[in-house]
Scaffold this active site. Structure first.
Site, PDB file in Angstrom:
ATOM      1  N   ARG A  83     -19.824  -3.686  -1.498  1.00 27.85           N
ATOM      2  CA  ARG A  83     -19.009  -2.508  -1.867  1.00 27.85           C
ATOM      3  C   ARG A  83     -19.856  -1.248  -1.961  1.00 27.85           C
ATOM      4  O   ARG A  83     -19.444  -0.188  -1.519  1.00 27.85           O
ATOM      5  CB  ARG A  83     -18.333  -2.788  -3.223  1.00 27.85           C
ATOM      6  CG  ARG A  83     -17.689  -1.593  -3.940  1.00 27.85           C
ATOM      7  CD  ARG A  83     -17.148  -2.025  -5.286  1.00 27.85           C
ATOM      8  NE  ARG A  83     -16.771  -0.921  -6.140  1.00 27.85           N
ATOM      9  CZ  ARG A  83     -15.540  -0.409  -6.175  1.00 27.85           C
ATOM     10  NH1 ARG A  83     -14.602  -0.889  -5.366  1.00 27.85           N
ATOM     11  NH2 ARG A  83     -15.262   0.592  -6.991  1.00 27.85           N
ATOM     12  N   GLU A 135     -14.263  -1.971   2.761  1.00 29.00           N
ATOM     13  CA  GLU A 135     -12.930  -1.469   3.104  1.00 29.00           C
ATOM     14  C   GLU A 135     -12.923  -0.980   4.559  1.00 29.00           C
ATOM     15  O   GLU A 135     -12.822   0.206   4.834  1.00 29.00           O
ATOM     16  CB  GLU A 135     -12.533  -0.367   2.109  1.00 29.00           C
ATOM     17  CG  GLU A 135     -12.481  -0.901   0.683  1.00 29.00           C
ATOM     18  CD  GLU A 135     -12.379   0.151  -0.426  1.00 29.00           C
ATOM     19  OE1 GLU A 135     -12.649  -0.215  -1.595  1.00 29.00           O
ATOM     20  OE2 GLU A 135     -12.040   1.298  -0.132  1.00 29.00           O
ATOM     21  N   HIS A 185      -9.623   5.004   1.177  1.00 33.39           N
ATOM     22  CA  HIS A 185     -10.024   3.723   0.581  1.00 33.39           C
ATOM     23  C   HIS A 185      -8.991   2.684   0.970  1.00 33.39           C
ATOM     24  O   HIS A 185      -8.084   2.956   1.750  1.00 33.39           O
ATOM     25  CB  HIS A 185     -10.101   3.858  -0.941  1.00 33.39           C
ATOM     26  CG  HIS A 185     -11.191   4.782  -1.385  1.00 33.39           C
ATOM     27  ND1 HIS A 185     -12.367   4.330  -1.904  1.00 33.39           N
ATOM     28  CD2 HIS A 185     -11.289   6.138  -1.351  1.00 33.39           C
ATOM     29  CE1 HIS A 185     -13.147   5.346  -2.195  1.00 33.39           C
ATOM     30  NE2 HIS A 185     -12.524   6.451  -1.866  1.00 33.39           N
ATOM     31  N   HIS A 190     -16.535   2.799   0.302  1.00 34.48           N
ATOM     32  CA  HIS A 190     -16.808   1.402  -0.133  1.00 34.48           C
ATOM     33  C   HIS A 190     -16.918   0.532   1.113  1.00 34.48           C
ATOM     34  O   HIS A 190     -15.998   0.488   1.929  1.00 34.48           O
ATOM     35  CB  HIS A 190     -15.698   0.889  -1.062  1.00 34.48           C
ATOM     36  CG  HIS A 190     -15.678   1.596  -2.376  1.00 34.48           C
ATOM     37  ND1 HIS A 190     -14.516   2.068  -2.938  1.00 34.48           N
ATOM     38  CD2 HIS A 190     -16.661   1.934  -3.226  1.00 34.48           C
ATOM     39  CE1 HIS A 190     -14.790   2.659  -4.095  1.00 34.48           C
ATOM     40  NE2 HIS A 190     -16.093   2.585  -4.298  1.00 34.48           N
ATOM     41  N   GLU A 216      -5.252   4.944  -0.817  1.00 33.28           N
ATOM     42  CA  GLU A 216      -5.585   3.529  -0.872  1.00 33.28           C
ATOM     43  C   GLU A 216      -4.689   2.851   0.159  1.00 33.28           C
ATOM     44  O   GLU A 216      -3.475   2.743  -0.058  1.00 33.28           O
ATOM     45  CB  GLU A 216      -5.311   2.960  -2.278  1.00 33.28           C
ATOM     46  CG  GLU A 216      -6.233   3.510  -3.341  1.00 33.28           C
ATOM     47  CD  GLU A 216      -7.560   2.765  -3.418  1.00 33.28           C
ATOM     48  OE1 GLU A 216      -8.438   3.208  -4.170  1.00 33.28           O
ATOM     49  OE2 GLU A 216      -7.715   1.739  -2.719  1.00 33.28           O
TER      50      GLU A 216
END
Lengths: 308, 99
Positions: free
Chosen positions: A126, A71, A196, A68, A270
């Site tokens: 994104r 990020e 991510h 993405h 994440e």
């Protein structure tokens, strides 16, 4: 030059690619740079093979960053991990063992077009940058474009949505290229890690159903040890577990696809934070975030070398 | 200014819906005002009790907040001016640019 490269700032795509060429040139015994294809806009999809070169076939860990575009801490982490591995090979026995016994395939920027666009036009882009003949909106969510429970809950079939799954699975050349590479290397790649941001979690399959994976004990133990290692750096607590129960049931992601295609350890990280800066994590937090995540990734990699 | 100052006045707002009604109001506001969902990353998985972070451009943030106030849904402004945060994030980059 590599020694002057600043790993504690965010770099543009061009700077990252130059850095990859330089790392490849200056570490011939540990690094091999190659391209696995081209993006929608024709950019090369570079991957670094990292590890002590050897004639024998070694197990491998795949790590992709920047699926993405917005990020940015993802690509920063991939570069950090390579630097740490190379700089600590002689001083850290764990690193030496991992580099001697494994290869790491590191893709610092998966979504090269999106990342470039997020530097030049839209910081919060994104998706990829593919075009749709019928709609003016561009881009597919590269984490919803995998051939596993494709385009169901949590994904959208509308091209203007942020979670657009694409016209068909692997429609995105970037996704296709990675899927083809992992299919070819299926026998050797034992772990898939996708980086991510913005939740501080470590997730593993399944996303798309509540079932327990067959090797749950081994994966759960690796994840548990990984978040303990991460916590040991700065005391940051990560939640971890199957994505379906830790987050929500959703359509399949790259992690689910990797697992379904025979890679026994598949994770999605994440990284920081959980909402204070969001995607705008300051450069001053690159060091601690990457330091703690490197501990976690090394722990997962080390678990591949143990019997489970 | 980075990005031609396009994010000046944009905000990131956090809402934690407490019931299905608030979830539905959030979902409809999301569709009406075309806000950028930061978390979770899909509108279909907004659930009660879980934080929802939304990037709202400067032209919509006032309307968005007044809708929340009318519905008596509490919210928190996480980032009051996104452009400032962007400038801060790559502070060295802009200096590099100057160099």
């Amino acid at each position: 030059s590599e020694s002057e490269y600043d790993y504690e700032v965010y770099h543009s795509l061009e700077e990252i690619q130059s850095w990859m060429h330089e790392i490849n040139r200056t570490h011939p015994h540990f690094v091999n740079m190659f391209s696995i294809g081209q993006s929608f806009e024709g950019r090369p999809l570079y991957v670094l093979q990292l590890g002590k070169k050897s004639r024998r076939d070694k197990k491998a860990v795949w790590i992709d960053c920047g699926v993405h575009a917005r990020e940015w801490i993802g690509p920063a982490f991939c570069q950090w991990f390579v630097k740490e591995a190379l700089h600590s090979y002689h001083s850290d026995p764990v690193t030496r063992r991992l580099m001697n016994q494994l290869y790491f395939y590191i893709m610092p920027v998966f979504n090269v077009d999106g990342y470039h666009f997020s530097w030049t036009k839209d910081r919060f882009w994104r998706k990829t940058r593919s075009k749709n003949s019928k709609f003016h909106c561009r881009g597919v969510d590269a984490n919803r474009n995998w051939k596993v429970k494709w385009c169901e809950e949590g994904a959208s079939s509308h091209p203007c949505d942020e979670t657009y799954c694409g016209p068909y699975p692997e429609s995105e050349p970037e996704v296709k290229a990675v899927a083809n590479f992992l299919r070819k290397q299926r026998k050797r790649v034992k772990a898939y890690i996708s980086i991510h941001a913005y939740a501080q979690m470590l997730l593993y399959p399944y996303s798309y159903k509540y079932a327990t994976i067959p090797n749950f004990d081994c994966v759960e133990s690796a994840a548990h040890n990984a978040v303990l290692a991460l916590y040991s750096a700065y005391g940051v607590r990560y939640r971890y577990g199957p994505a379906s129960t830790t987050l929500y049931v959703s359509s399949g992601s790259s992690m689910d696809w990797a697992y379904k295609n025979g890679i026994p350890y598949a994770f999605a990280f994440e990284l920081r934070d959980t909402g204070y800066f969001g995607f705008l994590l300051p450069e001053t937090l690159i060091n601690p975030t990457c330091t703690e995540t490197t501990r976690a990734v090394k722990t997962i990699s080390a678990s591949l070398l143990k019997k489970c | 200014y980075l990005y031609n100052n396009r994010y000046a006045g944009d905000q990131v707002i956090r809402v934690i819906p407490h019931n299905d009604g608030e979830v539905e109001i959030l979902k409809s506001l999301y569709k009406q005002l075309e806000v950028d969902l930061w978390q979770p990353n899909s509108v279909s998985i907004i659930t009660e009790g879980a934080a929802v972070d939304l990037h709202i451009d400067r032209n919509s943030s006032g309307i968005f907040r007044s809708h929340l106030q009318q519905a008596k849904i509490p919210y928190k402004v996480l980032i009051s001016n996104l452009q400032k945060e962007i400038e801060k994030q790559s502070g060295s980059r802009s200096s590099r640019k100057r160099r």
